[in-house]
Design an enzyme around this catalytic site. Structure first.
Site, PDB file in Angstrom:
ATOM      1  N   LYS A  84       0.897  -1.167   0.000  1.00 48.74           N
ATOM      2  CA  LYS A  84       0.000   0.000   0.000  1.00 48.74           C
ATOM      3  C   LYS A  84       0.930   1.209   0.000  1.00 48.74           C
ATOM      4  O   LYS A  84       1.602   1.486   0.976  1.00 48.74           O
ATOM      5  CB  LYS A  84      -0.886  -0.018   1.260  1.00 48.74           C
ATOM      6  CG  LYS A  84      -2.179   0.747   1.153  1.00 48.74           C
ATOM      7  CD  LYS A  84      -2.029   2.246   0.956  1.00 48.74           C
ATOM      8  CE  LYS A  84      -1.994   3.006   2.260  1.00 48.74           C
ATOM      9  NZ  LYS A  84      -1.713   4.453   2.068  1.00 48.74           N
ATOM     10  N   GLU A 128       8.897   1.498  11.742  1.00 47.99           N
ATOM     11  CA  GLU A 128       9.974   2.484  11.581  1.00 47.99           C
ATOM     12  C   GLU A 128       9.311   3.854  11.636  1.00 47.99           C
ATOM     13  O   GLU A 128       8.579   4.214  10.718  1.00 47.99           O
ATOM     14  CB  GLU A 128      10.639   2.240  10.211  1.00 47.99           C
ATOM     15  CG  GLU A 128      11.960   2.873  10.061  1.00 47.99           C
ATOM     16  CD  GLU A 128      12.884   2.476  11.168  1.00 47.99           C
ATOM     17  OE1 GLU A 128      13.229   3.367  11.959  1.00 47.99           O
ATOM     18  OE2 GLU A 128      13.219   1.286  11.278  1.00 47.99           O
ATOM     19  N   CYS A 183      13.076  11.066   8.441  1.00 52.81           N
ATOM     20  CA  CYS A 183      13.038  10.696   9.862  1.00 52.81           C
ATOM     21  C   CYS A 183      14.423  10.795  10.455  1.00 52.81           C
ATOM     22  O   CYS A 183      14.589  10.802  11.660  1.00 52.81           O
ATOM     23  CB  CYS A 183      12.367   9.354  10.102  1.00 52.81           C
ATOM     24  SG  CYS A 183      12.908   8.075   9.047  1.00 52.81           S
ATOM     25  N   GLU A 236       8.631  15.903  16.849  1.00 49.60           N
ATOM     26  CA  GLU A 236       9.079  15.795  15.459  1.00 49.60           C
ATOM     27  C   GLU A 236       8.282  16.779  14.592  1.00 49.60           C
ATOM     28  O   GLU A 236       7.045  16.744  14.577  1.00 49.60           O
ATOM     29  CB  GLU A 236       8.883  14.375  14.929  1.00 49.60           C
ATOM     30  CG  GLU A 236       9.471  14.203  13.547  1.00 49.60           C
ATOM     31  CD  GLU A 236       9.349  12.780  13.003  1.00 49.60           C
ATOM     32  OE1 GLU A 236       8.258  12.199  13.119  1.00 49.60           O
ATOM     33  OE2 GLU A 236      10.347  12.276  12.467  1.00 49.60           O
TER      34      GLU A 236
HETATM   35  C1  UN1 Z   1      13.787   8.202   6.278  1.00 49.22           C
HETATM   36  O1  UN1 Z   1      13.909   9.397   6.463  1.00 49.22           O
HETATM   37  O2  UN1 Z   1      12.720   7.613   6.524  1.00 49.22           O
HETATM   38  O3  UN1 Z   1      19.655   8.012   6.099  1.00 49.22           O
HETATM   39  C2  UN1 Z   1      14.849   7.363   5.674  1.00 49.22           C
HETATM   40  C3  UN1 Z   1      18.943   8.695   5.362  1.00 49.22           C
HETATM   41  C4  UN1 Z   1      18.277   8.040   4.176  1.00 49.22           C
HETATM   42  C5  UN1 Z   1      17.060   7.311   4.596  1.00 49.22           C
HETATM   43  C6  UN1 Z   1      16.113   8.107   5.411  1.00 49.22           C
HETATM   44  N1  UN1 Z   1      19.199   7.139   3.543  1.00 49.22           N
HETATM   45  O4  UN1 Z   1      18.738   9.880   5.575  1.00 49.22           O
END
Ligand code: UN1
Length: 507
Positions: free
Chosen positions: A185, A259, A293, A395
């Site tokens: 999805k 995650e 993230c 965040e």
């Molecule tokens: C994310 O922000 O969900 O390390 C992943 C990093 C990228 C992946 C981020 N390779 O910033």
């Protein structure tokens, strides 16, 4: 009399779901617009707004394909995945441009995203010739003991908007190499990149039903989580949604890998190369418009260099060019949609008026000229931030960072660890003792020395502690622990009933 000219509206392409090897219309009959966040008059495509019926058909297809795929030898599964890697590589430029158009990030970053999917596919496909288990001595004579990995079954993958091809690939490829079948999805803001990935799977020769794609929003995701035949949910997104998913999965004892959020910090020590630290902070904070993230949303800077660091950072931030990601001169693209834009502006307001931090640069939505067509926010820096302020705790997921002063390394480490999340951290220092001490004490899943909190590579485990995850790691070989289950095998070749087995039963 001359007729007034009416500009012909470009026809918007309608896309389908991919179920059981066919591109099919949604049973819901409904569609949503995929809008370019840099120019909302540009509709990238119309995608199915799938309902539970659509999701359930996809799961049914995955169920029917499961035995055949599970029995296909892993090196054969991997061969098909190597084809996939090549198709992705051959189409990188087109996928990159389309990603920028639907998601907004600058083409250099979108290219990096596609490249991450390519790297992940090559690397993880290699596992088809490993998928190591182990052998170990048995307690009895003439007995053999070993443990092997077996697939878990049907995997539901729910992915976000910020890495439109990389994140789906992090889940899809290991799921497939382990012998599972899949329903994806895709993130509702970025359905085209997922569709490109799935189309490439079709071209690569992945058999029908093994990979299925349903587009849609919350309802489609919920239907996937609720379906009893789905054995595993792998989710990347917000901590709030992740918690709800985990609760629902508990009813079915589904395996669930989460995650989620981050509030990542860079420590800048007084011995650091300040220019290098400023440069790292700039891209860590404002790359992908802060929508990672792993974004460097807190800069924890030693008091001795605080003033110098802030001045240099603000000067650099002023020079960042905000604009359409398709324009090669752009440094920072738009944010993804209206709701996210409002949330980010809301946090800027909290920072300035509730937290009462100093708004050093930025802080506004850009609306003049072409900016008015999209969701553009000025790169924003707050200084004189206290670690307990909301902007330093929550965040924001946008182009906003806060600079927090500190006096000792232990104090800095407490600040970094003093949030609900634990994804990524970093320290800039020239002192090896300080670097190793920080690596030991920072309670995050990823830690960098002399670079920012972003830029994880696909062959190392990716994930975080506390509110960021639920103990799993994606990428690396560690991801195999999500997408396979252990089976322990005992083979007795003594030809008789060995007494200790009975003793064990008697105890
Ligand atoms: C994310 O922000 O969900 O390390 C992943 C990093 C990228 C992946 C981020 N390779 O910033």
């Amino acid at each position: 009399m001359a007729k007034a000219k009416v500009a012909a509206k470009p026809t918007v392409k309608k896309y389908s779901n991919y179920i059981n090897g066919e591109w099919v219309k949604p049973q819901s009959g409904e569609y949503f617009d995929n809008v370019n966040p840099a120019d909302t008059s540009d509709i990238v495509g119309r995608f199915p707004l799938s309902n539970a019926d659509d999701v359930n058909s996809a799961v049914e297809a995955a169920k029917n394909a499961a035995t055949r795929w599970r029995r296909t030898p892993a090196p054969k599964r991997a061969e098909i995945l190597f084809n996939l890697a090549e198709i992705l590589r051959d189409n990188k430029d087109e996928f990159t441009t389309q990603m920028t158009r639907e998601m907004g990030k600058v083409t250099k970053e979108a290219g990096g995203d596609v490249q991450e999917a390519i790297d992940c596919t090559y690397y993880t496909a290699g596992e088809g010739r490993r998928l190591h288990g182990f052998t170990t001595p048995a307690e009895m004579p003439n007995k053999f003991a070993m443990a092997v990995r077996q697939p878990v079954g049907i995997c539901g993958l729910i992915t976000p908007f910020n890495f439109p091809m990389a994140i789906p690939s992090w889940k899809l490829i290991p799921a497939l190499v382990c012998g599972n079948t899949v329903v994806l999805k895709s993130g509702e803001d970025v359905p085209l990149s997922s569709l490109n990935l799935i189309k490439a799977c079709e071209q690569a020769g992945i058999p029908k039903g093994v990979v299925n794609l349903v587009n849609g929003a919350r309802d489609a995701g919920a239907a996937l989580v609720e379906n009893h035949d789905v054995r595993l949910i792998s989710f990347t997104g917000s901590t709030t949604t992740g918690r709800v998913i985990a609760e629902r999965c508990a009813h079915d004892n589904k395996i669930v890998s989460l995650e989620m959020g981050g509030k990542n910090a860079i420590i800048v020590m007084d011995d650091a190369d300040v220019d290098n630290a400023v440069e790292g902070s700039l891209w860590g904070a404002f790359g992908t418009s802060g929508q990672r993230c792993t974004a460097s949303s807190r800069l924890v800077v030693h008091k001795k260099i605080y003033k110098k660091f802030c001045e240099k950072l603000v000067e650099k931030v002023k020079k960042l060019r905000v604009g359409n990601g398709l324009d090669p001169r752009t440094d920072v693209g738009p944010v993804i949609n209206q709701a996210q834009m409002e949330k980010i502006l809301g946090y800027i307001d909290i920072g300035a008026n509730q937290d009462k931090a100093t708004l050093a640069v930025g802080g506004n939505r850009l609306t003049k000229g072409d900016y008015g067509k999209g969701f553009f926010i000025e790169p924003t820096v707050f200084t004189n931030v206290k670690p307990t302020m909301r902007i330093a705790q929550e965040e924001i997921f946008g182009p906003v960072t806060c600079v927090i002063p500190f006096s000792t390394l232990d104090e800095a480490i407490d600040i970094v660890n003093g949030v609900a999340y634990g994804l990524s951290s970093a320290i800039y220092t020239q002192d090896v003792n300080q670097a190793f001490y920080a690596m030991q004490e920072l309670y995050t899943g990823i830690c960098y020395v002399n670079s920012a909190t972003i830029g994880a590579e696909v062959h190392l485990p990716f994930g975080g502690t506390k509110g960021t995850g639920n103990g799993h790691r994606e990428a690396g070989t560690q991801v195999l622990d999500i997408f396979s289950e252990w089976k322990s095998l005992y083979i007795d070749y003594s030809g008789k009933l060995q007494k200790a087995q009975i003793d064990e039963v008697e105890i």
